[in-house]
Design an enzyme around this catalytic site. Structure first.
Site, PDB file in Angstrom:
ATOM      1  N   LYS A   1       0.831  -1.209   0.000  1.00 52.96           N
ATOM      2  CA  LYS A   1       0.000   0.000   0.000  1.00 52.96           C
ATOM      3  C   LYS A   1       0.866   1.260   0.000  1.00 52.96           C
ATOM      4  CE  LYS A   1      -3.866   2.390   0.442  1.00 52.96           C
ATOM      5  NZ  LYS A   1      -3.586   3.604   1.150  1.00 52.96           N
TER       6      LYS A   1
ATOM      7  N   GLU B   1       0.469   6.829  -6.656  1.00 52.84           N
ATOM      8  CA  GLU B   1      -0.642   7.789  -6.660  1.00 52.84           C
ATOM      9  C   GLU B   1      -0.117   9.221  -6.649  1.00 52.84           C
ATOM     10  OE1 GLU B   1      -3.423   8.962  -3.065  1.00 52.84           O
ATOM     11  OE2 GLU B   1      -3.965   6.974  -3.827  1.00 52.84           O
TER      12      GLU B   1
END
Length: 301
Positions: free
Chosen positions: A173, A180
């Site tokens: 993550k 991102e």
């Protein structure tokens, strides 16, 4: 399946609500009485304390944490430790640093407790669309929790999986969030270039809508950017100040430790830092240097 949720902020409450809709019994605790009251309205049984939450759960207990990374997670993990019994499991669904996760998991293992890290993506849209979950932990333990993950995911066989041993979920993550950062920065820069070509009078919302279909740059982030441009084309009332919650820094640090080149992610992080400097000493010095060596004019404040 029955479980407890610690942390009933927007994302935690949404996840608990999705679980309830999926047929699970969920008890929840949050220090905020207002958050507990709101959660109760959505079918979540409120608990007034961590002790009350744990007592309300059947053994073996499953407790899902959705609390801020760092000290708050440490404090919660430490507070839960004496309340749990062998065979119970804690799932950390927040954005913890994977190194902290490894430390916490080792502590819990010494007491016969399971510890699973679940890197969770989906934000405020997860209640409707489902969550993407990158899970780290003992294979048998993760498999026993399958009904929970299948309910939270976009589909039973999509958007989630055990990626490796404990720590690997938060590590994956972390890198996801680093990517991102780079994607968001590229969209922001591209639309800024379009906006500054004033003689063309480009409608940025229209351009975004065109790109959303068939284009190689289409993505959910583009969907969100296009929606934002439709609501507020000039970003009126929004300060040019971009925060970071840590994952970008951790990703860059990991790249340095592994000798992996990651210039896009690194520069996107640096741009966030730059956005916060409203009185840039570096830029003032650059202007002064241009004046010193070339006699270039300096713009006064």
């Amino acid at each position: 399946m029955e479980l407890g949720m610690v942390g009933l902020g927007r994302m935690g409450a949404n996840m608990a609500e999705r679980l309830v809709r999926g047929g699970h019994k969920v008890a929840g605790f949050d220090p905020s009485a207002d958050a507990r009251k709101a959660a109760e309205a959505n079918g979540i049984a409120p608990a007034s304390s961590l002790e009350a939450l744990v007592k309300s759960l059947p053994a073996p207990r499953v407790v899902w944490l959705m609390v801020p990374a760092g000290k708050v997670t440490d404090d919660t993990v430490d507070a839960l430790l004496p309340l749990l019994a062998r065979g119970d499991t804690v799932i950390d669904g927040g954005n913890s640093n994977y190194k902290d996760t490894l430390r916490r998991a080792q502590l819990y293992a010494a007491h016969g407790l399971g510890y699973v890290d679940c890197g969770t993506s989906g934000g405020v849209w997860g209640l409707k669309e489902g969550y993407s979950m990158m899970i780290g932990g003992d294979e048998k333990t993760v498999e026993s929790l399958r009904p929970i993950f299948e309910t939270l995911a976009p589909a039973k066989d999509q958007g989630w999986g055990r990626v490796g041993p404990v720590g690997s979920g938060h590590y994956t993550k972390m890198v996801h969030n680093g990517i991102e950062y780079g994607m968001m920065q590229a969209y922001a820069e591209g639309f800024a270039i379009l906006k500054h070509k004033e003689e063309f009078g480009l409608d940025l919302h229209q351009v975004g809508e065109i790109w959303r279909y068939g284009s190689v740059v289409r993505s959910w982030l583009l969907d969100l950017a296009t929606d934002a441009l439709g609501k507020n084309p000039n970003m009126d009332g929004i300060a040019p100040y971009v925060v970071d919650s840590g994952e970008g820094r951790w990703t860059v640090n990991a790249a340095l430790e592994l000798n992996v080149s990651a210039p896009v992610i690194t520069l996107s992080l640096m741009e966030r830092f730059r956005s916060r400097d409203s009185d840039s000493f570096a830029d003032k010095l650059l202007a002064s240097l241009r004046n010193e060596f070339g006699g270039h004019a300096i713009k006064k404040e």
